[in-house]
Design a protein around this motif. Structure first.
Motif, PDB file in Angstrom:
ATOM      1  N   TRP A   1     195.645 -48.848 -41.557  1.00  0.00           N
ATOM      2  CA  TRP A   1     195.236 -47.453 -41.707  1.00  0.00           C
ATOM      3  C   TRP A   1     194.460 -47.243 -42.989  1.00  0.00           C
ATOM      4  N   VAL A   2     194.901 -47.880 -44.072  1.00  0.00           N
ATOM      5  CA  VAL A   2     194.171 -47.772 -45.336  1.00  0.00           C
ATOM      6  C   VAL A   2     192.740 -48.237 -45.113  1.00  0.00           C
TER       7      VAL A   2
ATOM      8  N   THR B   1     190.823 -45.605 -42.807  1.00  0.00           N
ATOM      9  CA  THR B   1     190.634 -44.238 -43.299  1.00  0.00           C
ATOM     10  C   THR B   1     190.033 -44.175 -44.701  1.00  0.00           C
ATOM     11  N   ILE B   2     190.179 -45.257 -45.475  1.00  0.00           N
ATOM     12  CA  ILE B   2     189.669 -45.216 -46.852  1.00  0.00           C
ATOM     13  C   ILE B   2     188.534 -46.230 -47.047  1.00  0.00           C
TER      14      ILE B   2
ATOM     15  N   PRO C   1     185.250 -45.961 -44.445  1.00  0.00           N
ATOM     16  CA  PRO C   1     184.336 -44.851 -44.739  1.00  0.00           C
ATOM     17  C   PRO C   1     183.596 -45.027 -46.065  1.00  0.00           C
ATOM     18  N   LEU C   2     184.279 -45.595 -47.050  1.00  0.00           N
ATOM     19  CA  LEU C   2     183.642 -45.745 -48.361  1.00  0.00           C
ATOM     20  C   LEU C   2     182.566 -46.825 -48.364  1.00  0.00           C
TER      21      LEU C   2
ATOM     22  N   ARG D   1     177.428 -37.851 -48.103  1.00  0.00           N
ATOM     23  CA  ARG D   1     178.682 -37.401 -47.520  1.00  0.00           C
ATOM     24  C   ARG D   1     179.869 -38.025 -48.269  1.00  0.00           C
ATOM     25  N   VAL D   2     179.747 -39.310 -48.572  1.00  0.00           N
ATOM     26  CA  VAL D   2     180.828 -40.002 -49.275  1.00  0.00           C
ATOM     27  C   VAL D   2     180.959 -39.484 -50.698  1.00  0.00           C
TER      28      VAL D   2
END
Lengths: 231, 363
Positions: free
Chosen positions: A136-137, A140-141, A144-145, A227-228
């Motif tokens: 999940w990390v 979700t993190i 996207p980054l 966006r980021v």
């Protein structure tokens, strides 16, 4: 467009787009995984994996193509097994996609790896303290980054795949309609008397596609980066 | 619920060996950098696995090396407020706050989301991204995010250290409310004594990887052995009640019968507050001084005198109001003939009690 290009030229363009598209799409998950492993994990064989990934960048493309033929040809170790499953790569457009993917892989991995190294692992720790498990990390993190880097890498790989020549022609030859990509077609036209106009048309088209890909990648990366945002 | 910790960890020529209990309220791990504070809090969070130890919150065992048990970070049910906030830059404030919910197989929240947003005053920020927030705003959001994960334990690693004084003053009250309103143990790492004096219910003083002293805040902070000599950090904490607001701009405080005067305070009459008296702002006198402009004079008995390598000494005085520390020179100790058991007077200039050393209501 169809009038402007001869049927043989048109075939080559479509084939190249198809080869590059699949080469990029299918190698992307591997590219992200390998980039992540190289950026974050320390394991025995780290340097070896790094070298292996970069090999196609340094090796003569013909050598890469020949190695692919030895491995993935119907007589080859992997190729033989794949043939049992009904998958043949040598002298098919799928083989061209494999060759393009292998050749473009180092560029893709480099771009993604740089973006992973720019992600602060402390953000991932923070996500874990909030209850997110490792996968999940990542989704979700981390993902996207690194998205701008992933997109840049993918487009770079696509552009590289569009122009791939040496490994492709060695591995899958130059069969019109089957394995004759844009680059091989230009090469073929240049070998034939009176083929220069066809070759020039394809060169112009290559320039167009390459420029479009670059502009697109810039635009997408800018959008995503905005966006980021910044921490 | 109580957090109990016992840890042993050796690295880079540093040995950590501690055992302590964290009751409800706010417990400060206090010590210089290198004393092992961050190592402990990271071991509790699971960011670091100690060589041996046991950590449990209530009956939930987070780590027990003897039984080969180590619960992964994401299953420890924590709220961790980091020094740098660590907000996710690609998510809005609202999404950052909701992040803990995404993984909830979770219990009801200790505090409702709307109440929390109200308490932290971050309603107007919800649509923004972290890049558009000030340092203080980021830290408020970080506190909210940790709280909304409905933790059974809140960890904070120097959450104010990266902020300037104005921003610190902005955040401190939120930690006070947290301490007073959320029934969850809070483990708070700090090396700033003013912050500790204001927030702590319990203080665990660390030195070189060992627990030097632990107990109620006033007791530990008033112990000169805890505070290194020669720093501005030394100071006693007194719990006092607001007695009266005078017309000349002073507020009269009741320190167990002794009157203290401070410039006008905002608190209502009857409120219990803490004041911290920096040791270097205290003057000692053997006789009750006459004709002196200082308003605050506390009479007491010398309890101990500690001198370091330099010219200074810390005199600990037991007064009716509580323990008071004075930093004076060794020469003065000799001139005044100070020794344990001697009676003397501590003189504190009214203005010496700085506003940032005054806490709000005590829990």
């Amino acid at each position: 467009m169809i009038d402007w290009l001869g049927p043989e030229e048109w075939q080559a363009v479509v084939l190249s787009l198809r080869v590059s598209f699949w080469a990029t799409l299918l190698s992307l998950p591997f590219g992200i995984f390998v980039a992540f492993a190289l950026a974050r994990w320390r394991f025995p064989g780290h340097a070896l994996l790094n070298g292996l990934v970069h090999l196609p960048l340094i090796l003569p493309p013909v050598a890469t193509g020949y190695l692919l033929l030895l491995t993935f040809g119907t007589q080859g170790l992997v190729g033989g097994m794949l043939e049992q499953l009904g998958i043949v790569l040598a002298f098919r457009w799928t083989g061209a996609a494999l060759a393009a993917a292998v050749m473009a892989f180092p560029l893709m991995v480099r771009s993604i790896r740089l973006s992973i190294e720019a992600v602060d692992p402390k953000l991932e720790e923070a996500a874990a303290t909030l209850g997110a498990s490792r996968p999940w990390v990542f989704f979700t993190i981390t993902l996207p980054l690194i998205l701008p880097g992933v997109i840049a890498g993918a487009i770079l790989a696509f552009a590289k795949a569009m122009g791939e020549f040496g490994a492709t022609i060695t591995f899958v030859s130059n069969i019109p309609g089957q394995t004759q990509t844009l680059a091989s077609a230009i090469y073929t036209f240049l070998q034939v008397p009176g083929g220069e106009t066809s070759a020039l048309r394809l060169v112009a088209l290559s320039v167009l596609i390459a420029m479009a890909a670059l502009l697109l990648s810039e635009a997408v990366a800018r959008r995503v980066a905005r966006r980021v945002g910044s921490a | 619920m109580t957090l109990s910790v016992s840890l042993r960890h050796a690295f880079d020529g540093f040995d950590l060996d501690v055992a302590f209990e964290v009751p409800e309220g706010l417990t400060v791990l206090f010590g210089r950098s290198g004393s092992g504070k961050t190592t402990i809090i990271n071991a509790v969070a699971g960011l670091l696995t100690p060589q041996s130890g046991r950590i449990a919150v209530g009956d939930q065992v987070l780590l027990d090396t003897a039984r080969g048990l180590c619960r992964p970070i994401h299953r420890r049910n924590l709220g961790y407020v980091f020094q740098e906030g660590r907000l996710f830059p690609h998510l809005t404030v609202a999404q950052n706050l909701a992040y803990g919910d995404w993984f909830a197989r979770r219990r009801q929240t200790a505090i409702s989301k709307s109440a929390m947003i109200e308490m932290l005053g971050i309603g107007p920020l919800l649509g923004r991204r972290p890049g558009q927030l000030s340092g203080g705003e980021k830290q408020r959001v970080a506190i909210g995010r940790a709280l909304l994960a409905s933790p059974s334990l809140i960890l904070a690693d120097e959450p104010l250290a990266a902020l300037d004084d104005a921003r610190k003053a902005e955040i401190l009250p939120y930690f006070e409310r947290l301490r007073d309103e959320v029934a969850v143990p809070i483990l708070y790492v700090s090396h700033a004594s003013a912050e500790v004096a204001r927030l702590a219910t319990t203080v665990i003083a660390l030195q070189d990887g060992k627990v030097l002293r632990q107990g109620p805040a006033a007791e530990v902070l008033g112990d000169p052995a805890v505070m290194p000599l020669g720093t501005r950090g030394v100071g006693a904490v007194l719990e006092v009640r607001v007695r009266k607001h005078h017309a000349d701009g002073l507020t009269e405080l009741d320190a167990a019968g002794t009157a203290l005067f401070l410039p006008r305070l905002p608190q209502d009459v009857g409120t219990l507050i803490r004041v911290r008296i920096p040791a270097q702002d205290v003057i000692l006198s053997r006789t009750l001084p006459q004709g002196l402009s200082a308003l605050n004079i506390l009479c007491g008995e010398v309890e101990s005198i500690r001198s370091g390598d330099g010219p200074g000494a810390i005199v600990s005085l037991r007064t009716q109001a509580g323990r008071v520390l004075a930093r004076i020179t060794r020469r003065s100790v000799a001139t005044l003939d100070l020794a344990p058991g001697v009676t003397c007077h501590a003189i504190v200039k009214t203005v010496a009690i700085a506003p940032e050393d005054i806490s709000g209501q005590v829990g």
